[in-house]
Design a protein around this motif. Structure first.
Motif, mmCIF file in Angstrom:
data_model
loop_
_atom_site.group_PDB
_atom_site.id
_atom_site.type_symbol
_atom_site.label_atom_id
_atom_site.label_comp_id
_atom_site.label_asym_id
_atom_site.label_seq_id
_atom_site.Cartn_x
_atom_site.Cartn_y
_atom_site.Cartn_z
ATOM 1 N N GLN A 191 0.792 -1.116 -0.099
ATOM 2 C CA GLN A 191 0.011 -0.088 0.057
ATOM 3 C C GLN A 191 0.976 1.471 0.078
ATOM 4 O OE1 GLN A 191 -2.100 0.866 3.634
ATOM 5 N NE2 GLN A 191 -1.033 -0.233 4.942
ATOM 6 N N ASP A 192 0.368 2.323 -0.504
ATOM 7 C CA ASP A 192 0.944 3.610 -0.601
ATOM 8 C C ASP A 192 -0.148 4.625 0.060
ATOM 9 O OD1 ASP A 192 1.803 6.204 -1.125
ATOM 10 O OD2 ASP A 192 2.641 5.604 -2.970
ATOM 11 N N SER A 193 -0.049 4.671 1.367
ATOM 12 C CA SER A 193 -1.045 5.517 2.091
ATOM 13 C C SER A 193 -1.101 6.741 1.632
ATOM 14 C CB SER A 193 -0.810 5.271 3.672
ATOM 15 O OG SER A 193 0.376 5.853 3.980
ATOM 16 N N VAL A 194 -0.033 7.398 1.305
ATOM 17 C CA VAL A 194 -0.006 8.957 0.866
ATOM 18 C C VAL A 194 -0.889 9.083 -0.464
ATOM 19 C CG1 VAL A 194 1.457 10.692 0.075
ATOM 20 C CG2 VAL A 194 2.239 9.341 1.927
ATOM 21 N N LYS A 195 -0.753 8.074 -1.292
ATOM 22 C CA LYS A 195 -1.540 8.209 -2.729
ATOM 23 C C LYS A 195 -2.903 7.275 -2.431
ATOM 24 C CE LYS A 195 2.755 8.521 -5.250
ATOM 25 N NZ LYS A 195 3.655 7.817 -6.656
ATOM 26 N N ASN A 196 -3.088 6.865 -1.323
ATOM 27 C CA ASN A 196 -4.251 5.960 -1.300
ATOM 28 C C ASN A 196 -4.506 5.033 -2.345
ATOM 29 O OD1 ASN A 196 -6.383 5.634 0.739
ATOM 30 N ND2 ASN A 196 -7.807 6.594 -0.385
ATOM 31 N N MET A 197 -3.462 4.213 -2.419
ATOM 32 C CA MET A 197 -3.263 3.372 -3.666
ATOM 33 C C MET A 197 -2.673 1.968 -3.050
ATOM 34 S SD MET A 197 -1.624 5.374 -6.595
ATOM 35 C CE MET A 197 -1.932 4.055 -7.945
ATOM 36 N N VAL A 198 -3.041 0.810 -3.677
ATOM 37 C CA VAL A 198 -2.254 -0.474 -3.390
ATOM 38 C C VAL A 198 -1.976 -1.098 -4.795
ATOM 39 C CG1 VAL A 198 -3.042 -2.775 -2.492
ATOM 40 C CG2 VAL A 198 -3.895 -0.826 -1.353
ATOM 41 N N SER A 199 -0.965 -1.781 -4.697
ATOM 42 C CA SER A 199 -0.233 -2.494 -5.838
ATOM 43 C C SER A 199 -0.192 -3.880 -5.756
ATOM 44 C CB SER A 199 0.830 -1.718 -6.202
ATOM 45 O OG SER A 199 1.890 -2.121 -4.992
ATOM 46 N N LEU A 200 -0.171 -4.499 -6.921
ATOM 47 C CA LEU A 200 -0.031 -5.809 -6.775
ATOM 48 C C LEU A 200 1.165 -6.256 -7.727
ATOM 49 C CD1 LEU A 200 -0.904 -8.813 -5.599
ATOM 50 C CD2 LEU A 200 -2.190 -8.876 -7.737
ATOM 51 N N GLN A 201 2.363 -6.510 -7.306
ATOM 52 C CA GLN A 201 3.509 -6.936 -8.211
ATOM 53 C C GLN A 201 3.290 -8.258 -8.547
ATOM 54 O OE1 GLN A 201 5.982 -4.660 -9.541
ATOM 55 N NE2 GLN A 201 6.366 -6.599 -10.641
ATOM 56 N N MET A 202 3.374 -8.773 -9.604
ATOM 57 C CA MET A 202 3.433 -10.217 -9.863
ATOM 58 C C MET A 202 4.458 -10.470 -10.890
ATOM 59 S SD MET A 202 -0.753 -10.349 -11.147
ATOM 60 C CE MET A 202 -0.631 -9.542 -12.502
ATOM 61 N N THR A 203 5.172 -11.681 -10.276
ATOM 62 C CA THR A 203 6.290 -12.233 -10.927
ATOM 63 C C THR A 203 6.316 -13.534 -11.563
ATOM 64 O OG1 THR A 203 7.337 -12.848 -9.146
ATOM 65 C CG2 THR A 203 7.879 -10.371 -9.724
ATOM 66 N N SER A 204 7.261 -14.228 -12.275
ATOM 67 C CA SER A 204 7.164 -15.423 -12.836
ATOM 68 C C SER A 204 5.770 -16.010 -13.120
ATOM 69 C CB SER A 204 7.651 -16.542 -11.738
ATOM 70 O OG SER A 204 8.886 -16.009 -11.330
ATOM 71 N N LEU A 205 5.110 -15.181 -13.766
ATOM 72 C CA LEU A 205 3.701 -15.302 -14.409
ATOM 73 C C LEU A 205 3.808 -16.625 -15.330
ATOM 74 C CD1 LEU A 205 2.639 -11.654 -14.883
ATOM 75 C CD2 LEU A 205 1.487 -13.217 -13.329
ATOM 76 N N THR A 206 2.515 -17.390 -15.163
ATOM 77 C CA THR A 206 2.299 -18.591 -15.960
ATOM 78 C C THR A 206 0.901 -18.346 -16.749
ATOM 79 O OG1 THR A 206 1.056 -19.976 -14.476
ATOM 80 C CG2 THR A 206 3.375 -19.798 -14.064
ATOM 81 N N PRO A 207 0.607 -19.280 -17.688
ATOM 82 C CA PRO A 207 -0.860 -19.284 -18.470
ATOM 83 C C PRO A 207 -1.905 -19.258 -17.331
ATOM 84 C CG PRO A 207 0.714 -20.266 -19.842
ATOM 85 C CD PRO A 207 1.678 -19.960 -18.516
ATOM 86 N N ASP A 208 -1.630 -20.119 -16.321
ATOM 87 C CA ASP A 208 -2.431 -20.247 -15.335
ATOM 88 C C ASP A 208 -3.135 -18.711 -14.534
ATOM 89 O OD1 ASP A 208 -1.703 -23.642 -14.067
ATOM 90 O OD2 ASP A 208 -2.983 -22.797 -15.841
ATOM 91 N N ASP A 209 -2.138 -17.873 -14.609
ATOM 92 C CA ASP A 209 -2.330 -16.550 -13.791
ATOM 93 C C ASP A 209 -3.513 -15.951 -14.995
ATOM 94 O OD1 ASP A 209 0.925 -16.654 -12.952
ATOM 95 O OD2 ASP A 209 -0.892 -17.087 -11.705
#
Length: 125
Positions: free
Chosen positions: A72-90
């Protein structure tokens, strides 16, 4: 209801990475924020959630542990999701969702949220 705004989806090759972002209005106060994904024809599946006040994080599926990071970035009121090693199942539509403070929702299940974004498609080939 408040509309959350997602960004960052797209197409990527297997093994690649994507970063999703979720923005809430500046005056919005969330108890928790999460990411939920859904493949067409299947039920929603929890990905990860974060409890705003204490920064407590939960990864809801084994698929997310070690590959996905919610923050979370509380200053910007944002939440992120970093996704790595992605597969077709994602491959899925990824939704940002939040439980507004005082709404009674607790982000404890894929549908236990008061407010949702429009979704952003992630395609892994």
């Amino acid at each position: 209801h408040v509309q959350l705004v997602e960004s960052g989806g797209g197409s990527v090759e297997a093994g690649g990475s994507l970063r999703l972002s979720c923005a809430a209005p500046p005056t919005y106060t969330a108890y928790c924020v999460g990411w939920v994904r859904q493949v067409s024809g299947k039920e929603r599946e929890g990905v990860a959630r974060i409890y705003v006040e204490n920064n407590n994080i939960r990864y809801d599926g084994d698929f997310a542990k070690g590959r996905f990071t919610i923050a979370q970035d509380s200053v910007k009121n944002m939440v992120s999701l970093q996704m790595t090693s992605l597969t077709p199942d994602d491959t899925a539509m990824y939704y940002c969702a939040a439980a507004r403070e005082g709404s009674g929702h607790t982000c404890s299940a894929p549908d236990d949220y008061s407010d949702w974004g429009q979704g952003t498609q992630v395609t892994v080939s």
